[in-house]
Design a protein around this motif. Sequence first.
Motif, PDB file in Angstrom:
ATOM      1  N   CYS A 191       0.813  -1.386  -0.037  1.00 21.83           N
ATOM      2  CA  CYS A 191      -0.031  -0.058  -0.069  1.00 21.83           C
ATOM      3  C   CYS A 191       0.798   1.141   0.066  1.00 21.83           C
ATOM      4  O   CYS A 191       0.256   2.399  -0.220  1.00 21.83           O
ATOM      5  CB  CYS A 191      -0.916   0.060   1.342  1.00 21.83           C
ATOM      6  SG  CYS A 191      -0.251  -0.084   2.753  1.00 21.83           S
ATOM      7  N   VAL A 244      -1.311  -4.211   8.598  1.00 19.53           N
ATOM      8  CA  VAL A 244      -2.633  -4.601   8.136  1.00 19.53           C
ATOM      9  C   VAL A 244      -2.300  -5.715   6.995  1.00 19.53           C
ATOM     10  O   VAL A 244      -2.664  -6.757   6.933  1.00 19.53           O
ATOM     11  CB  VAL A 244      -3.348  -3.312   7.546  1.00 19.53           C
ATOM     12  CG1 VAL A 244      -4.435  -3.994   6.626  1.00 19.53           C
ATOM     13  CG2 VAL A 244      -3.884  -2.497   8.568  1.00 19.53           C
ATOM     14  N   HIS A 245      -1.271  -5.469   5.983  1.00 13.56           N
ATOM     15  CA  HIS A 245      -1.132  -6.145   5.142  1.00 13.56           C
ATOM     16  C   HIS A 245      -0.293  -7.540   5.392  1.00 13.56           C
ATOM     17  O   HIS A 245      -0.320  -8.413   4.859  1.00 13.56           O
ATOM     18  CB  HIS A 245      -0.268  -5.408   3.840  1.00 13.56           C
ATOM     19  CG  HIS A 245      -1.209  -4.830   3.275  1.00 13.56           C
ATOM     20  ND1 HIS A 245      -1.279  -3.233   3.225  1.00 13.56           N
ATOM     21  CD2 HIS A 245      -2.488  -5.075   2.160  1.00 13.56           C
ATOM     22  CE1 HIS A 245      -2.144  -2.811   2.247  1.00 13.56           C
ATOM     23  NE2 HIS A 245      -2.956  -4.050   1.816  1.00 13.56           N
ATOM     24  N   LYS A 295      -0.858  -9.160   8.132  1.00 15.22           N
ATOM     25  CA  LYS A 295      -2.165 -10.084   8.759  1.00 15.22           C
ATOM     26  C   LYS A 295      -2.514 -10.609   7.320  1.00 15.22           C
ATOM     27  O   LYS A 295      -3.124 -11.828   7.223  1.00 15.22           O
ATOM     28  CB  LYS A 295      -3.101  -9.282   9.648  1.00 15.22           C
ATOM     29  CG  LYS A 295      -4.050 -10.064   9.940  1.00 15.22           C
ATOM     30  CD  LYS A 295      -3.442 -11.108  11.207  1.00 15.22           C
ATOM     31  CE  LYS A 295      -4.793 -11.497  12.002  1.00 15.22           C
ATOM     32  NZ  LYS A 295      -5.887 -12.095  11.250  1.00 15.22           N
ATOM     33  N   GLN A 296      -3.086  -9.847   6.206  1.00 18.90           N
ATOM     34  CA  GLN A 296      -3.711 -10.311   5.306  1.00 18.90           C
ATOM     35  C   GLN A 296      -3.080 -11.244   4.273  1.00 18.90           C
ATOM     36  O   GLN A 296      -3.443 -12.285   4.009  1.00 18.90           O
ATOM     37  CB  GLN A 296      -3.910  -9.220   4.436  1.00 18.90           C
ATOM     38  CG  GLN A 296      -4.836  -9.326   3.063  1.00 18.90           C
ATOM     39  CD  GLN A 296      -5.096  -8.349   2.213  1.00 18.90           C
ATOM     40  OE1 GLN A 296      -4.603  -7.254   2.328  1.00 18.90           O
ATOM     41  NE2 GLN A 296      -5.897  -8.650   1.333  1.00 18.90           N
ATOM     42  N   ILE A 297      -1.513 -11.103   4.058  1.00 17.01           N
ATOM     43  CA  ILE A 297      -0.901 -12.085   3.356  1.00 17.01           C
ATOM     44  C   ILE A 297      -0.927 -13.269   3.867  1.00 17.01           C
ATOM     45  O   ILE A 297      -0.712 -14.564   3.690  1.00 17.01           O
ATOM     46  CB  ILE A 297       0.507 -11.645   3.133  1.00 17.01           C
ATOM     47  CG1 ILE A 297       1.565 -11.374   4.163  1.00 17.01           C
ATOM     48  CG2 ILE A 297       0.429 -10.099   2.125  1.00 17.01           C
ATOM     49  CD1 ILE A 297       2.611 -11.476   3.772  1.00 17.01           C
ATOM     50  N   ASP A 333      -2.967 -14.636   6.296  1.00 19.30           N
ATOM     51  CA  ASP A 333      -4.411 -15.262   6.368  1.00 19.30           C
ATOM     52  C   ASP A 333      -5.050 -15.664   5.009  1.00 19.30           C
ATOM     53  O   ASP A 333      -5.681 -16.430   4.839  1.00 19.30           O
ATOM     54  CB  ASP A 333      -5.506 -14.133   6.966  1.00 19.30           C
ATOM     55  CG  ASP A 333      -5.464 -13.640   8.059  1.00 19.30           C
ATOM     56  OD1 ASP A 333      -4.750 -14.588   9.072  1.00 19.30           O
ATOM     57  OD2 ASP A 333      -5.912 -12.859   8.723  1.00 19.30           O
ATOM     58  N   GLN A 334      -4.413 -14.791   3.765  1.00 21.36           N
ATOM     59  CA  GLN A 334      -4.774 -15.420   2.630  1.00 21.36           C
ATOM     60  C   GLN A 334      -3.739 -15.787   1.525  1.00 21.36           C
ATOM     61  O   GLN A 334      -3.290 -15.215   0.560  1.00 21.36           O
ATOM     62  CB  GLN A 334      -5.469 -14.111   1.761  1.00 21.36           C
ATOM     63  CG  GLN A 334      -6.692 -13.465   2.583  1.00 21.36           C
ATOM     64  CD  GLN A 334      -7.184 -12.311   2.163  1.00 21.36           C
ATOM     65  OE1 GLN A 334      -6.620 -11.383   1.189  1.00 21.36           O
ATOM     66  NE2 GLN A 334      -8.595 -11.977   2.294  1.00 21.36           N
ATOM     67  N   THR A 349      -4.354 -16.488  -2.078  1.00 21.21           N
ATOM     68  CA  THR A 349      -4.036 -15.307  -2.907  1.00 21.21           C
ATOM     69  C   THR A 349      -2.668 -14.743  -3.114  1.00 21.21           C
ATOM     70  O   THR A 349      -2.074 -14.625  -4.007  1.00 21.21           O
ATOM     71  CB  THR A 349      -5.072 -14.078  -2.485  1.00 21.21           C
ATOM     72  OG1 THR A 349      -6.344 -14.308  -2.623  1.00 21.21           O
ATOM     73  CG2 THR A 349      -4.729 -12.927  -3.470  1.00 21.21           C
ATOM     74  N   TYR A 350      -2.001 -14.668  -1.726  1.00 19.55           N
ATOM     75  CA  TYR A 350      -0.624 -14.190  -1.954  1.00 19.55           C
ATOM     76  C   TYR A 350       0.368 -15.417  -1.571  1.00 19.55           C
ATOM     77  O   TYR A 350       0.835 -15.637  -0.530  1.00 19.55           O
ATOM     78  CB  TYR A 350      -0.584 -13.369  -0.552  1.00 19.55           C
ATOM     79  CG  TYR A 350      -1.298 -11.981  -0.516  1.00 19.55           C
ATOM     80  CD1 TYR A 350      -0.704 -11.100  -1.588  1.00 19.55           C
ATOM     81  CD2 TYR A 350      -2.522 -11.766  -0.074  1.00 19.55           C
ATOM     82  CE1 TYR A 350      -1.220  -9.697  -1.614  1.00 19.55           C
ATOM     83  CE2 TYR A 350      -3.455 -10.604  -0.262  1.00 19.55           C
ATOM     84  CZ  TYR A 350      -2.675  -9.647  -1.283  1.00 19.55           C
ATOM     85  OH  TYR A 350      -3.262  -8.327  -1.199  1.00 19.55           O
TER      86      TYR A 350
END
Length: 250
Positions: free
Chosen positions: A35, A89-90, A92-94, A96-97, A100-101
């Motif tokens: 981001c 934030v990112h 945690k996102q990568i 969790d997902q 995708t990542y």
Amino acid sequence: MKLIRTIKKHGGNVPISEKNRKILWGKSGNKCAICWHTLVLESNDFDSESVVGEECHIVSGAKNGPRSSSDFPSGKIDDVSNLILLCRVHHKQIDDQIGTYTAELLRAIKATHEAKVERKLKLEPQIGLSKNEIPDKLPVILTGKELFNLATSAYAFCNDYGDNFTSKELDEVAEFIQNVKDWGEIGRDLEPIEQIKAAKALDDYLKLLHDLDIFVFAAIDKQKIGGVSVFPVLHLSVQKSSDPNVSVMK
């Protein structure tokens, strides 16, 4: 000089080295790779700086961690090539997902981001040393302990030396400057007893140079990227006492 490095293991893996952290933050330009959020927030009248960036593994070293792979070399887990700098934030996102990542996608994001940072720095001539933080005169360094502490607090090194050295003197100066850089890069990762020995080794070098009528000057300033001070830079100068650049305070 032989550098002996001892690092305690934590959780089964060798921690990310201070050198790799410096390289990662430097190549990432204090920005999240996804981001572009600034990761070191400025201080104010009430609080110090806030670090919101995290050094994230592309391939996890944990057995069931995100994108873990039995084929991935264990010695490369904490290598800078397997690290990407993200905001919380990112991160945690990568993790969790992971569908995708993938590791391949994160490596591509990392490469694109670091290339963009490099291009941006080249295109912005105003980015550089904050002149009000550069000392007008470098103070003389009298002890190895003082120099070791300066070197280990630096993220980058700016070296200078005189033009009036003999070949033998220049060899000593070159070896000294290289040793300062080496200790600066690994010093924080050393055990306390090795840090003390490193400071003593630098002290011996300073005495050797002093016997040759050579003095060492050094100070730290801060390099700024995007207005945020993130890179302490060690300015190191080695000069003969007879050099016109050397002035004596009376």
